[in-house]
Design a protein around this motif. Structure first.
Motif, PDB file in Angstrom:
ATOM      1  N   ILE A  42      -2.220 -19.132 -14.456  1.00  7.61           N
ATOM      2  CA  ILE A  42      -2.885 -17.999 -15.118  1.00  7.61           C
ATOM      3  C   ILE A  42      -4.232 -17.710 -14.443  1.00  7.61           C
ATOM      4  O   ILE A  42      -5.161 -17.232 -15.068  1.00  7.61           O
ATOM      5  CB  ILE A  42      -3.078 -18.221 -16.637  1.00  7.61           C
ATOM      6  N   SER A  43      -4.294 -17.995 -13.137  1.00  7.63           N
ATOM      7  CA  SER A  43      -5.532 -17.701 -12.410  1.00  7.63           C
ATOM      8  C   SER A  43      -5.610 -16.215 -12.064  1.00  7.63           C
ATOM      9  O   SER A  43      -4.631 -15.478 -12.191  1.00  7.63           O
ATOM     10  CB  SER A  43      -5.579 -18.523 -11.126  1.00  7.63           C
ATOM     11  N   MET A  44      -6.787 -15.792 -11.612  1.00 12.16           N
ATOM     12  CA  MET A  44      -6.964 -14.389 -11.232  1.00 12.16           C
ATOM     13  C   MET A  44      -6.229 -14.062  -9.931  1.00 12.16           C
ATOM     14  O   MET A  44      -6.132 -12.904  -9.530  1.00 12.16           O
ATOM     15  CB  MET A  44      -8.460 -14.064 -11.071  1.00 12.16           C
ATOM     16  N   ASP A  45      -5.726 -15.095  -9.242  1.00 14.62           N
ATOM     17  CA  ASP A  45      -4.946 -14.863  -8.025  1.00 14.62           C
ATOM     18  C   ASP A  45      -3.513 -14.419  -8.330  1.00 14.62           C
ATOM     19  O   ASP A  45      -2.808 -13.940  -7.457  1.00 14.62           O
ATOM     20  CB  ASP A  45      -4.862 -16.153  -7.187  1.00 14.62           C
ATOM     21  N   ASN A  46      -3.105 -14.659  -9.574  1.00 14.36           N
ATOM     22  CA  ASN A  46      -1.716 -14.344  -9.923  1.00 14.36           C
ATOM     23  C   ASN A  46      -1.579 -12.837 -10.159  1.00 14.36           C
ATOM     24  O   ASN A  46      -1.673 -12.339 -11.276  1.00 14.36           O
ATOM     25  CB  ASN A  46      -1.300 -15.144 -11.158  1.00 14.36           C
ATOM     26  N   THR A  47      -1.332 -12.120  -9.056  1.00 21.75           N
ATOM     27  CA  THR A  47      -1.310 -10.654  -9.127  1.00 21.75           C
ATOM     28  C   THR A  47      -0.154 -10.124  -9.979  1.00 21.75           C
ATOM     29  O   THR A  47      -0.278  -9.096 -10.625  1.00 21.75           O
ATOM     30  CB  THR A  47      -1.191 -10.052  -7.718  1.00 21.75           C
ATOM     31  N   ARG A  48       0.975 -10.878 -10.004  1.00 23.33           N
ATOM     32  CA  ARG A  48       2.108 -10.423 -10.811  1.00 23.33           C
ATOM     33  C   ARG A  48       1.755 -10.430 -12.295  1.00 23.33           C
ATOM     34  O   ARG A  48       2.117  -9.519 -13.045  1.00 23.33           O
ATOM     35  CB  ARG A  48       3.334 -11.298 -10.567  1.00 23.33           C
ATOM     36  N   ALA A  76      -0.584  -0.890  -9.617  1.00 19.44           N
ATOM     37  CA  ALA A  76      -1.540  -1.961  -9.932  1.00 19.44           C
ATOM     38  C   ALA A  76      -1.268  -3.188  -9.063  1.00 19.44           C
ATOM     39  O   ALA A  76      -2.193  -3.822  -8.535  1.00 19.44           O
ATOM     40  CB  ALA A  76      -1.441  -2.335 -11.417  1.00 19.44           C
ATOM     41  N   PHE A  77       0.017  -3.495  -8.892  1.00 16.33           N
ATOM     42  CA  PHE A  77       0.410  -4.662  -8.094  1.00 16.33           C
ATOM     43  C   PHE A  77      -0.045  -4.516  -6.634  1.00 16.33           C
ATOM     44  O   PHE A  77      -0.624  -5.440  -6.052  1.00 16.33           O
ATOM     45  CB  PHE A  77       1.934  -4.809  -8.192  1.00 16.33           C
ATOM     46  N   PHE A  78       0.160  -3.334  -6.062  1.00 17.87           N
ATOM     47  CA  PHE A  78      -0.264  -3.108  -4.663  1.00 17.87           C
ATOM     48  C   PHE A  78      -1.779  -3.194  -4.531  1.00 17.87           C
ATOM     49  O   PHE A  78      -2.304  -3.852  -3.626  1.00 17.87           O
ATOM     50  CB  PHE A  78       0.215  -1.735  -4.165  1.00 17.87           C
ATOM     51  N   VAL A  79      -2.485  -2.548  -5.453  1.00 21.96           N
ATOM     52  CA  VAL A  79      -3.951  -2.538  -5.397  1.00 21.96           C
ATOM     53  C   VAL A  79      -4.491  -3.967  -5.520  1.00 21.96           C
ATOM     54  O   VAL A  79      -5.350  -4.392  -4.731  1.00 21.96           O
ATOM     55  CB  VAL A  79      -4.525  -1.629  -6.509  1.00 21.96           C
ATOM     56  N   LEU A  80      -3.956  -4.727  -6.486  1.00 18.17           N
ATOM     57  CA  LEU A  80      -4.430  -6.101  -6.696  1.00 18.17           C
ATOM     58  C   LEU A  80      -4.176  -6.967  -5.470  1.00 18.17           C
ATOM     59  O   LEU A  80      -5.002  -7.801  -5.103  1.00 18.17           O
ATOM     60  CB  LEU A  80      -3.735  -6.716  -7.915  1.00 18.17           C
ATOM     61  N   GLN A  81      -3.049  -6.754  -4.832  1.00 16.13           N
ATOM     62  CA  GLN A  81      -2.735  -7.559  -3.656  1.00 16.13           C
ATOM     63  C   GLN A  81      -3.743  -7.318  -2.541  1.00 16.13           C
ATOM     64  O   GLN A  81      -4.129  -8.241  -1.837  1.00 16.13           O
ATOM     65  CB  GLN A  81      -1.320  -7.243  -3.167  1.00 16.13           C
ATOM     66  N   VAL A  82      -4.198  -6.088  -2.409  1.00 17.10           N
ATOM     67  CA  VAL A  82      -5.209  -5.767  -1.404  1.00 17.10           C
ATOM     68  C   VAL A  82      -6.503  -6.521  -1.706  1.00 17.10           C
ATOM     69  O   VAL A  82      -7.119  -7.103  -0.825  1.00 17.10           O
ATOM     70  CB  VAL A  82      -5.463  -4.241  -1.370  1.00 17.10           C
ATOM     71  N   PHE A  83      -6.862  -6.565  -3.025  1.00 15.08           N
ATOM     72  CA  PHE A  83      -8.114  -7.221  -3.406  1.00 15.08           C
ATOM     73  C   PHE A  83      -8.043  -8.734  -3.254  1.00 15.08           C
ATOM     74  O   PHE A  83      -8.995  -9.375  -2.822  1.00 15.08           O
ATOM     75  CB  PHE A  83      -8.465  -6.877  -4.862  1.00 15.08           C
ATOM     76  N   VAL A  84      -6.894  -9.310  -3.616  1.00 17.37           N
ATOM     77  CA  VAL A  84      -6.769 -10.770  -3.586  1.00 17.37           C
ATOM     78  C   VAL A  84      -6.823 -11.290  -2.157  1.00 17.37           C
ATOM     79  O   VAL A  84      -7.347 -12.354  -1.886  1.00 17.37           O
ATOM     80  CB  VAL A  84      -5.495 -11.216  -4.323  1.00 17.37           C
ATOM     81  N   ARG A  85      -6.317 -10.511  -1.220  1.00 15.90           N
ATOM     82  CA  ARG A  85      -6.368 -10.901   0.181  1.00 15.90           C
ATOM     83  C   ARG A  85      -7.728 -10.693   0.751  1.00 15.90           C
ATOM     84  O   ARG A  85      -8.676 -11.181   0.755  1.00 15.90           O
ATOM     85  CB  ARG A  85      -5.447 -10.016   1.008  1.00 15.90           C
TER      86      ARG A  85
END
Lengths: 249, 105
Positions: free
Chosen positions: B63-69, B96-105
């Protein structure tokens, strides 16, 4: 125009607002089925052999997770249980047609064919040829589902893996489940099933899924009994189907 | 697992359930208890499928903030709650999933 034709086309026309929603679903199903590793033939055949949107999405997900066949079949059965209610609901109106007609109309009896048909019967009553209405609605839906599946398969093959299209699957289920969470028992059923699914995830053969579903159903019934909540009459994954129909009429 | 057998049995069972009471009309009625029970099938089954997809990563609870799903999934729940529209929910969740993936990377 003969009575039969009149009812057939009235049924087909009643599907138009629903088809706008169904078409993209067929596209997504086709694309996801390819993404999950189904063959083109199997992905297309499922749309006529099973012919039930939510069950096809669930099957796609379980194939991706390499669940064993009996768990997939069992899950399809559970997901499609609601059709028993549609069958019960339309049975009196179809009592006088031949067994062959009953079989054909049953094959076509999806959420989206049921909704306008039951509304039609409620409004117009049962007439000698009014089963042609269900035939028209079901046929329009069937043709649209096959074509959109085929297009989805075609497009799915062109979408790169890096797009993580598979995430559309849980999103589809979220979109289906949230609208049915209308009272405390159904929320309890959803949350408890979800938690059990997490806790029992490592069980073999994906049995955690079946166990979780059973726990959720039992707890939902128990909470309802305790609170004496009146459940919604409409038991449908696609309660929104009926809403959109009401809006369009 | 043979997918053709799965589809054959899945299809036969689905047809059987659609055909059941149309065929048996007048001979069998659904007991009230069963009708009630059926009400909870959709929320239970669908949640049982969705939860592991969102909360588990490589089989581990996350349940970390890295869990984009999970984050995109919760966003989709909110969108579904407000819009009650299936396609809008799927589109919003994917974006939302695409945007979050950009941020997490």
């Amino acid at each position: 125009m003969s009575e039969k034709k009149k009812y057939f086309w009235a049924g087909a026309r009643s599907e138009i607002p629903l088809l706008i929603g169904v078409f993209p679903f067929g596209l997504i199903y086709g694309a996801l089925a390819m993404d999950a590793g189904l063959s083109t033939a199997a992905a297309q055949a499922m749309s006529s052999m099973v012919f039930a949107g939510s069950a096809q999405f669930v099957t796609t997900q379980l194939v991706r997770d390499s669940a064993p066949g009996f768990v997939i079949v069992l899950t399809i059965a559970v997901v499609n249980l609601r059709h028993v209610l549609y069958s019960a609901s339309l049975a009196p109106a179809l009592a006088s047609v031949s067994t062959r007609w009953k079989a054909l109309l049953s094959y076509l009896l999806t959420d989206e064919a049921y909704a306008p048909t039951i509304l039609h019967y409620e409004k117009e009553g049962v007439k000698p040829f009014s089963h042609w209405f269900l035939f028209g609605a079901g046929a329009a839906l069937w043709v649209t589902w096959q074509i959109s599946t085929a297009l989805g398969i075609f497009l799915g093959a062109a979408i790169p893996d890096s797009w993580s299209l598979d995430f559309a699957l849980p999103l589809t289920f979220i979109a289906m489940v949230v609208p049915v969470l209308k009272n405390r028992p159904s929320i309890v059923a959803a949350l408890s099933a979800g938690c059990v699914a997490l806790a029992a995830y490592s069980l073999p053969y994906k049995l955690g899924l079946i166990l979780a579903a059973l726990v959720g159903i039992v707890l939902g019934v128990l909470v309802e009994g305790k609170a004496n909540v009146k459940p919604e009459k409409e038991l449908s994954l696609h309660a929104n189907v009926r809403d959109s129909l009401d809006e369009s009429q | 697992m043979n997918i053709w057998l799965v589809m054959l049995f899945g299809g036969l069972i689905t047809f059987g359930m659609r055909f059941s009471l149309i065929y048996l009309f007048g001979k069998f009625h659904i007991p009230e208890a069963m009708r009630k029970t059926l009400h909870y099938v959709p929320p239970a089954v669908l949640s049982a499928i969705v939860f592991p997809d969102l909360f588990l990563r490589a089989g581990k609870f996350d349940i970390s903030m890295d869990n984009t799903r999970l984050l995109a999934g919760l966003f989709a729940v909110a969108v579904a709650w407000i819009s009650r529209n299936t396609l809008i929910t799927i589109l919003a969740g994917m974006v939302a999933f695409f945007v979050l993936q950009v941020f997490v990377r």
